[in-house]
Write a protein that holds these residues in place. Structure first.
Motif, PDB file in Angstrom:
ATOM      1  N   SER A  51       0.740  -1.114  -0.236  1.00 35.43           N
ATOM      2  CA  SER A  51      -0.615   0.075   0.260  1.00 35.43           C
ATOM      3  C   SER A  51       0.558   1.430  -0.001  1.00 35.43           C
ATOM      4  N   ALA A  54       2.451   2.334  -3.811  1.00 33.11           N
ATOM      5  CA  ALA A  54       1.508   2.055  -4.008  1.00 33.11           C
ATOM      6  C   ALA A  54       0.934   3.399  -3.877  1.00 33.11           C
ATOM      7  N   VAL A  55       1.131   4.724  -2.998  1.00 31.50           N
ATOM      8  CA  VAL A  55       0.612   6.014  -2.956  1.00 31.50           C
ATOM      9  C   VAL A  55       1.856   6.669  -3.398  1.00 31.50           C
ATOM     10  N   LEU A  57       4.517   5.988  -5.209  1.00 35.83           N
ATOM     11  CA  LEU A  57       4.458   6.001  -6.492  1.00 35.83           C
ATOM     12  C   LEU A  57       3.434   6.817  -7.793  1.00 35.83           C
ATOM     13  N   TYR A  58       1.990   6.681  -7.494  1.00 37.43           N
ATOM     14  CA  TYR A  58       0.809   7.452  -6.913  1.00 37.43           C
ATOM     15  C   TYR A  58       1.371   9.354  -7.315  1.00 37.43           C
ATOM     16  N   PHE A 236      -0.056  -3.621  -3.536  1.00 34.96           N
ATOM     17  CA  PHE A 236       0.225  -2.326  -4.025  1.00 34.96           C
ATOM     18  C   PHE A 236      -0.664  -2.872  -5.574  1.00 34.96           C
ATOM     19  N   TYR A 240      -3.092   1.134  -6.061  1.00 32.87           N
ATOM     20  CA  TYR A 240      -2.805   1.948  -6.509  1.00 32.87           C
ATOM     21  C   TYR A 240      -3.838   2.150  -8.107  1.00 32.87           C
ATOM     22  N   HIS A 244      -6.184   5.614  -8.622  1.00 37.91           N
ATOM     23  CA  HIS A 244      -7.107   6.507  -9.122  1.00 37.91           C
ATOM     24  C   HIS A 244      -8.308   6.689  -9.336  1.00 37.91           C
TER      25      HIS A 244
END
Length: 275
Positions: A51, A54-55, A57-58, A236, A240, A244
């Protein structure tokens, strides 16, 4: 853990970490309702790592800009020389300081929470209560003609959201749900309330993951590398995608679908507990 349990729990973590419906509730409920065994520290670490990646990278662009600007404010990096960079530095400080309440609450209250508040009845009550509050805040935001820009949130507003994040350590509250609720009540648009909530989640998830990792290192519990690897990957991917599509959906329909879901879930849990 079976592969099916790994898949379900990892997807639940990734999807519910950032939706305003409480990830802790959805991870506790399988053991409460289905009788599944606790997933263990190693799996908890894995899904938190997934998690977090993911945040980060976003929001990599925002995180990078805030990091550079923050370093400039403490005379480590290049000097801040634009209004946007100046705001990025302020935003970084707001997020750092707003994380402190959750850290302190977690440090001193985690034992009480673990012993007394991780029950289906508590989850049912908090799911309903904070679902109603989210609905109230969303209706107010929908009727508001002018929304406060994120730049006008200020340290006071950021700290109020940070205090709300601390309350979210109670299972069923939803970290993203309560922080978005306060953001909306402070006058932010749905999009800005969600974005600030997601950015604020980065140090919170990092702290929780670090604490769980330390517990894992100090414990004698064995590590299931298959469960950790698959759980981290699925968390992940689902987190992500969740970020989005949530940002797209919330701008179109608001928070009400999640409010309705919380009310149905809370009522169902209450019936399950009291039946």
């Amino acid at each position: 853990m079976s592969t099916l349990e790994i898949i379900i729990l990892a997807l639940l973590q990734g999807l519910t970490e950032f939706l305003p419906i409480s990830s802790s509730a959805h991870l506790i409920l399988p053991s409460q309702i289905l009788g599944w065994q606790d997933q263990g520290l190693g799996f908890d670490v894995a899904v938190h790592v997934g998690s977090l990646l993911a945040v980060v990278l976003y929001f990599r662009k925002e995180v990078g800009e805030m990091t550079v600007a923050w370093l400039g404010t403490v005379n480590i990096g290049p000097a801040v020389n634009s209004s946007q960079a100046s705001f990025d530095g302020k935003l970084a400080w707001w997020i750092i300081l707003a994380t402190v309440p959750a850290g302190l609450f977690g440090l001193f209250g985690k034992d009480f929470i673990e012993e007394h508040l991780r029950s289906a009845l508590v989850i049912a009550a908090t799911t309903l209560l904070f679902g109603f509050l989210l609905g109230f805040a969303d209706v107010k935001a929908g009727h508001r003609k002018v929304h406060k820009p994120l730049e006008k949130l200020g340290l006071k507003g950021a700290m109020l959201i940070g205090l709300a994040q601390a309350v979210a350590l109670i299972p069923g509250t939803s970290r993203s749900g309560i922080t978005m609720t306060i953001g909306l009540m402070l006058g932010l648009s749905r999009d800005n309330a969600a974005r600030f909530s997601f950015l604020l989640s980065i140090p919170a998830i990092a702290m929780a993951g670090s604490y769980l990792t330390l517990k894992l290192i100090l414990s004698a519990e064995g590590v299931d590398w298959y469960a950790m690897g698959l759980g981290s990957l699925l968390a992940f991917i689902s987190a992500y995608a969740c970020i989005h599509y949530f940002l797209i959906l919330v701008n179109k329909v608001g928070m009400m679908p999640f409010v309705i879901y919380r009310l149905i879930l809370g009522a169902g849990l209450l019936w399950f507990v009291l039946a």
